[in-house]
Design a protein around this motif. Structure first.
Motif, mmCIF file in Angstrom:
data_model
loop_
_atom_site.group_PDB
_atom_site.id
_atom_site.type_symbol
_atom_site.label_atom_id
_atom_site.label_comp_id
_atom_site.label_asym_id
_atom_site.label_seq_id
_atom_site.Cartn_x
_atom_site.Cartn_y
_atom_site.Cartn_z
ATOM 1 N N GLU A 26 -13.241 18.328 112.513
ATOM 2 C CA GLU A 26 -14.594 17.830 112.762
ATOM 3 C C GLU A 26 -14.612 16.986 114.036
ATOM 4 O O GLU A 26 -15.581 17.028 114.806
ATOM 5 N N MET A 27 -13.536 16.236 114.243
ATOM 6 C CA MET A 27 -13.420 15.449 115.466
ATOM 7 C C MET A 27 -13.366 16.370 116.682
ATOM 8 O O MET A 27 -14.031 16.129 117.696
ATOM 9 N N TYR A 28 -12.580 17.429 116.560
ATOM 10 C CA TYR A 28 -12.479 18.396 117.661
ATOM 11 C C TYR A 28 -13.862 18.944 118.008
ATOM 12 O O TYR A 28 -14.258 18.974 119.176
ATOM 13 N N ASN A 29 -14.594 19.357 116.989
ATOM 14 C CA ASN A 29 -15.918 19.934 117.217
ATOM 15 C C ASN A 29 -16.865 18.931 117.875
ATOM 16 O O ASN A 29 -17.619 19.268 118.795
ATOM 17 N N VAL A 108 -18.834 10.961 116.647
ATOM 18 C CA VAL A 108 -17.392 10.701 116.622
ATOM 19 C C VAL A 108 -17.052 9.464 115.795
ATOM 20 O O VAL A 108 -16.073 9.450 115.048
ATOM 21 N N GLU A 109 -17.866 8.420 115.909
ATOM 22 C CA GLU A 109 -17.575 7.172 115.192
ATOM 23 C C GLU A 109 -17.536 7.397 113.685
ATOM 24 O O GLU A 109 -16.596 6.946 113.010
ATOM 25 N N ASP A 110 -18.524 8.090 113.142
ATOM 26 C CA ASP A 110 -18.564 8.336 111.696
ATOM 27 C C ASP A 110 -17.422 9.241 111.242
ATOM 28 O O ASP A 110 -16.795 9.001 110.210
ATOM 29 N N ILE A 111 -17.156 10.280 112.020
ATOM 30 C CA ILE A 111 -16.090 11.213 111.648
ATOM 31 C C ILE A 111 -14.725 10.536 111.674
ATOM 32 O O ILE A 111 -13.880 10.767 110.801
ATOM 33 N N ALA A 200 -6.501 11.066 127.190
ATOM 34 C CA ALA A 200 -6.468 10.499 125.841
ATOM 35 C C ALA A 200 -6.941 11.519 124.801
ATOM 36 O O ALA A 200 -6.425 11.557 123.677
ATOM 37 N N LYS A 201 -7.900 12.338 125.183
ATOM 38 C CA LYS A 201 -8.404 13.355 124.248
ATOM 39 C C LYS A 201 -7.322 14.377 123.932
ATOM 40 O O LYS A 201 -7.127 14.751 122.768
#
Length: 222
Positions: A26-29, A108-111, A200-201
């Motif tokens: 989910e972060m990747y997406n 991103v923050e929630d995931i 960093a990603k």
């Protein structure tokens, strides 16, 4: 913007280290949606550079003329003003693209809160900080660029004054040069944060076990 603006690099997924809809995936997406949202940003880079080049050519032609060629100076100044206005429009399109990216990045923050691995969660936190710094740097860059554009407009309007004094022209050119020095410094800061974020990603993906091929996209314009 002036000089070069680094862009976000896309990570093309070819093998996930885990299956299903994990928090990592989910972060990747979410991260890649932020990249996609900036596609218009990339599209503006080359045209902006070309417009800046064209405007500079017009400026050089204007200052090479004497006041006996006033009508030609006015004509060239009006042409230069239209180029500045086109730059302004493309800069606005660029800004809208960054705003779209900001919206996408909010997810991103929630995931990241659902990540179980604490080291990975820390890397996700670092990513968010870097991206926020990048967005802040862009906001400052955009504001400075708009100020520079406003000064450019004033310059070409000055050229259309029949009673233009050399001191007045020199003062405006000095002001413009100072403005673009500020733009260049802020642009470098934005580029630096973009490059740090891109690295960093990819580090995050590696730690998460998500294998990707990094696309150069348009890399960095010049």
């Amino acid at each position: 913007m002036v000089a070069a603006s680094a862009v976000l690099l896309a990570g093309a997924l070819f093998l996930a280290g885990c299956s299903g809809t994990s928090a990592e995936e989910e972060m990747y997406n979410a991260l890649e949606k932020a990249v996609s949202a900036e596609s218009s940003f990339e599209d503006q880079q080359e045209p902006l550079v070309e417009l800046e080049k064209k405007e500079n050519e017009l400026y050089e032609e204007i200052i090479s003329l004497g006041m006996k060629e006033y009508e030609k100076i006015v004509s060239l100044s009006e042409e230069a003003l239209s180029v500045v206005e086109e730059r302004e429009k493309r800069a606005e399109d660029e800004k809208e693209s960054i705003m779209d990216s900001k919206e996408e990045f909010k997810a991103v923050e929630d995931i990241s809160k659902n990540l179980d691995d604490q080291a990975l969660k820390s890397k996700a936190s670092d990513l968010q900080k870097l991206m926020q710094q990048r967005y802040d740097a862009y906001d400052a860059l955009s504001a400075a660029y708009n100020e520079a554009i406003a000064l450019d407009k004033e310059l070409y309007q000055l050229f259309q004054k029949k009673d233009l004094k050399l001191e007045e022209l020199e003062a405006k050119i000095t002001e413009i040069n100072s403005s673009y020095e500020k733009v260049a410094a802020l642009n470098k800061e934005f580029n630096d944060f973009t490059e740090k974020y891109n690295k960093a990603k990819m580090d995050f993906y590696k730690k998460a076990g998500i294998e990707v091929e990094q696309s150069d996209a348009k890399g960095k314009t010049s």
